[in-house]
Design a protein around this motif. Structure first.
Motif, mmCIF file in Angstrom:
data_model
loop_
_atom_site.group_PDB
_atom_site.id
_atom_site.type_symbol
_atom_site.label_atom_id
_atom_site.label_comp_id
_atom_site.label_asym_id
_atom_site.label_seq_id
_atom_site.Cartn_x
_atom_site.Cartn_y
_atom_site.Cartn_z
ATOM 1 N N MET A 1 0.855 -1.170 0.000
ATOM 2 C CA MET A 1 0.000 0.000 0.000
ATOM 3 C C MET A 1 0.902 1.235 0.000
ATOM 4 S SD MET A 1 -2.816 -1.288 2.837
ATOM 5 C CE MET A 1 -3.735 0.217 2.850
ATOM 6 N N ASN A 2 0.452 2.247 -0.677
ATOM 7 C CA ASN A 2 1.215 3.493 -0.781
ATOM 8 C C ASN A 2 0.686 4.500 0.245
ATOM 9 O OD1 ASN A 2 2.579 5.778 -1.496
ATOM 10 N ND2 ASN A 2 1.826 5.862 -3.584
ATOM 11 N N ILE A 3 1.520 4.856 1.186
ATOM 12 C CA ILE A 3 1.126 5.783 2.253
ATOM 13 C C ILE A 3 0.786 7.165 1.706
ATOM 14 C CG2 ILE A 3 3.469 6.546 2.801
ATOM 15 C CD1 ILE A 3 0.917 5.817 5.471
ATOM 16 N N ASN A 4 1.278 7.482 0.515
ATOM 17 C CA ASN A 4 1.013 8.796 -0.078
ATOM 18 C C ASN A 4 -0.288 8.844 -0.867
ATOM 19 O OD1 ASN A 4 3.447 9.930 0.912
ATOM 20 N ND2 ASN A 4 4.545 8.915 -0.742
ATOM 21 N N ASP A 5 -0.950 7.716 -1.001
ATOM 22 C CA ASP A 5 -2.217 7.654 -1.719
ATOM 23 C C ASP A 5 -3.337 8.186 -0.819
ATOM 24 O OD1 ASP A 5 -4.353 7.085 -3.344
ATOM 25 O OD2 ASP A 5 -4.072 4.915 -3.318
ATOM 26 N N LYS A 6 -4.155 9.068 -1.380
ATOM 27 C CA LYS A 6 -5.216 9.707 -0.591
ATOM 28 C C LYS A 6 -6.199 8.683 -0.024
ATOM 29 C CE LYS A 6 -8.688 13.319 -0.781
ATOM 30 N NZ LYS A 6 -9.313 14.377 -1.566
ATOM 31 N N SER A 7 -6.552 7.682 -0.814
ATOM 32 C CA SER A 7 -7.514 6.679 -0.341
ATOM 33 C C SER A 7 -6.929 5.849 0.810
ATOM 34 C CB SER A 7 -7.959 5.768 -1.484
ATOM 35 O OG SER A 7 -6.869 5.040 -1.993
ATOM 36 N N VAL A 8 -5.632 5.569 0.749
ATOM 37 C CA VAL A 8 -4.974 4.831 1.835
ATOM 38 C C VAL A 8 -4.979 5.675 3.106
ATOM 39 C CG1 VAL A 8 -2.784 3.847 2.623
ATOM 40 C CG2 VAL A 8 -3.556 3.445 0.278
ATOM 41 N N LEU A 9 -4.685 6.951 2.975
ATOM 42 C CA LEU A 9 -4.704 7.833 4.154
ATOM 43 C C LEU A 9 -6.096 7.919 4.771
ATOM 44 C CD1 LEU A 9 -2.366 10.724 2.959
ATOM 45 C CD2 LEU A 9 -1.892 8.967 4.670
#
Length: 54
Positions: A1-9
């Motif tokens: 998962m990408n921590i910089n992705d808005k949906s992940v945040l």
């Protein structure tokens, strides 16, 4: 998962609010995000980290 992705945040923020995580748990979760493939994997990793003896 990408921590910089808005949906992940957004998912992480929901988990923090729902589970009422403390600072240590939040930092642990942030460290595990990059190792996890999806939210289920993240939850499994968090459970694993919490069950390891110190």
């Amino acid at each position: 998962m990408n921590i910089n992705d808005k949906s992940v945040l957004e998912i992480l923020n929901k988990l923090i609010a729902i589970d009422r995580l403390n600072k240590t748990q939040i930092l642990q979760m942030v460290n595990l995000v990059s190792l996890s493939n999806d939210i289920n994997d993240l939850n499994d990793n968090l459970k694993w980290e919490n069950t390891k003896p110190f």
